[in-house]
Design a protein around this motif. Sequence first.
Motif, mmCIF file in Angstrom:
data_model
loop_
_atom_site.group_PDB
_atom_site.id
_atom_site.type_symbol
_atom_site.label_atom_id
_atom_site.label_comp_id
_atom_site.label_asym_id
_atom_site.label_seq_id
_atom_site.Cartn_x
_atom_site.Cartn_y
_atom_site.Cartn_z
ATOM 1 N N LEU A 71 -28.067 8.784 13.542
ATOM 2 C CA LEU A 71 -28.850 7.587 13.829
ATOM 3 C C LEU A 71 -29.974 8.000 14.769
ATOM 4 N N ASP A 72 -31.169 7.541 14.527
ATOM 5 C CA ASP A 72 -32.288 7.879 15.410
ATOM 6 C C ASP A 72 -33.131 6.640 15.701
ATOM 7 N N LEU A 73 -34.203 6.842 16.435
ATOM 8 C CA LEU A 73 -35.033 5.713 16.860
ATOM 9 C C LEU A 73 -35.634 4.921 15.706
ATOM 10 N N HIS A 119 -24.685 12.078 21.917
ATOM 11 C CA HIS A 119 -23.233 12.047 21.636
ATOM 12 C C HIS A 119 -22.853 13.195 20.709
ATOM 13 N N PRO A 120 -21.695 13.813 20.907
ATOM 14 C CA PRO A 120 -21.312 14.957 20.065
ATOM 15 C C PRO A 120 -21.055 14.623 18.589
ATOM 16 N N TRP A 121 -20.662 13.373 18.279
ATOM 17 C CA TRP A 121 -20.435 13.019 16.868
ATOM 18 C C TRP A 121 -20.618 11.512 16.712
ATOM 19 N N TYR A 122 -21.817 11.112 16.374
ATOM 20 C CA TYR A 122 -22.166 9.692 16.227
ATOM 21 C C TYR A 122 -23.038 9.574 14.987
ATOM 22 N N ARG A 123 -22.651 8.728 14.044
ATOM 23 C CA ARG A 123 -23.395 8.614 12.791
ATOM 24 C C ARG A 123 -23.682 7.153 12.462
ATOM 25 N N ALA A 124 -24.761 6.956 11.751
ATOM 26 C CA ALA A 124 -25.069 5.652 11.179
ATOM 27 C C ALA A 124 -24.269 5.516 9.896
ATOM 28 N N ILE A 125 -23.696 4.347 9.675
ATOM 29 C CA ILE A 125 -23.079 4.022 8.386
ATOM 30 C C ILE A 125 -24.207 3.387 7.582
ATOM 31 N N CYS A 126 -24.559 4.019 6.470
ATOM 32 C CA CYS A 126 -25.714 3.556 5.692
ATOM 33 C C CYS A 126 -25.291 3.091 4.310
ATOM 34 N N LEU A 127 -25.887 2.011 3.879
ATOM 35 C CA LEU A 127 -25.754 1.512 2.520
ATOM 36 C C LEU A 127 -27.142 1.621 1.907
ATOM 37 N N ASN A 128 -27.239 2.402 0.846
ATOM 38 C CA ASN A 128 -28.542 2.676 0.220
ATOM 39 C C ASN A 128 -29.556 3.149 1.272
ATOM 40 N N ASP A 129 -29.111 4.052 2.121
ATOM 41 C CA ASP A 129 -29.872 4.710 3.190
ATOM 42 C C ASP A 129 -30.368 3.764 4.285
ATOM 43 N N ARG A 130 -29.806 2.576 4.372
ATOM 44 C CA ARG A 130 -30.157 1.635 5.442
ATOM 45 C C ARG A 130 -28.976 1.524 6.404
ATOM 46 N N ALA A 131 -29.209 1.724 7.707
ATOM 47 C CA ALA A 131 -28.143 1.671 8.703
ATOM 48 C C ALA A 131 -27.593 0.250 8.814
ATOM 49 N N ILE A 132 -26.291 0.115 8.567
ATOM 50 C CA ILE A 132 -25.630 -1.190 8.651
ATOM 51 C C ILE A 132 -24.517 -1.182 9.697
ATOM 52 N N GLY A 133 -24.346 -0.063 10.370
ATOM 53 C CA GLY A 133 -23.323 0.075 11.396
ATOM 54 C C GLY A 133 -23.300 1.504 11.897
ATOM 55 N N THR A 134 -22.345 1.784 12.765
ATOM 56 C CA THR A 134 -22.185 3.149 13.269
ATOM 57 C C THR A 134 -20.714 3.517 13.326
ATOM 58 N N ILE A 135 -20.468 4.818 13.365
ATOM 59 C CA ILE A 135 -19.120 5.351 13.519
ATOM 60 C C ILE A 135 -19.234 6.588 14.391
ATOM 61 N N SER A 136 -18.271 6.747 15.289
ATOM 62 C CA SER A 136 -18.325 7.885 16.204
ATOM 63 C C SER A 136 -16.941 8.480 16.387
ATOM 64 N N VAL A 137 -16.932 9.741 16.772
ATOM 65 C CA VAL A 137 -15.705 10.423 17.166
ATOM 66 C C VAL A 137 -15.989 11.029 18.533
ATOM 67 N N THR A 138 -15.212 10.629 19.514
ATOM 68 C CA THR A 138 -15.397 11.092 20.885
ATOM 69 C C THR A 138 -14.273 12.066 21.234
ATOM 70 N N PRO A 139 -14.639 13.313 21.504
ATOM 71 C CA PRO A 139 -13.610 14.312 21.799
ATOM 72 C C PRO A 139 -13.065 14.163 23.210
ATOM 73 N N ASN A 140 -11.842 14.604 23.381
ATOM 74 C CA ASN A 140 -11.259 14.709 24.713
ATOM 75 C C ASN A 140 -11.496 16.125 25.211
ATOM 76 N N LYS A 141 -11.196 16.361 26.478
ATOM 77 C CA LYS A 141 -11.424 17.670 27.082
ATOM 78 C C LYS A 141 -10.145 18.222 27.669
#
Length: 183
Positions: free
Chosen positions: A19-21, A62-84
């Motif tokens: 996901l970007d600006l 963020h280390p793993w953050y993505r846009a959820i896209c439908l027909n290349d349009r961002a309709i949400g986001t999903i992320s995975v946050t690692p522990n240390k």
Amino acid sequence: MEHKEENGDEFLDITLRLLDLSDVDDFMVWATDDQVSRFCSWETYTSKEAAVEHIVDTIIPHPWYRAICLNDRAIGTISVTPNKGADICRAEIGYVLSSKFWGKGIATLAVKMVASTIFVEWPHLERLEALVDVDNPGSQRVLEKAGFQREGVLRKYFLHKGKPTDMVIFSLLATDPQVNYFM
């Protein structure tokens, strides 16, 4: 990451990408919706400037953050946050989707797409977790349909918008058979 799946009479062309600006207007569609932000840790956005700041300061680095896209349009986001440290074998998945697309299998598909790749991308990962408000049955169902196991309720586990909240914990292990959805 791309997947096409038939959903009734239509094909869902779901992709996950950075996901970007340039996505800020799409981001504002769900981020300004009180119905969407109800169970999120963040407050409903009221300005485009605040959304841009969030994208720049939180999402992009963020280390793993993505846009959820439908027909290349961002309709949400999903992320995975690692522990240390000693908890590096665990990470937490989180997602948000525009209310217009609830109940169509999109969130479930996005979670499955992440589950099928994150254990490969991060070979040290053994366990993917999700924490869901006890009053959010829709999100609980997404995780169940994606193969996550409900482990129990963590009482007064999380301060959600200042209020102690019970959370349901779900997990998926790297060794679970459903991890190989699309492979």
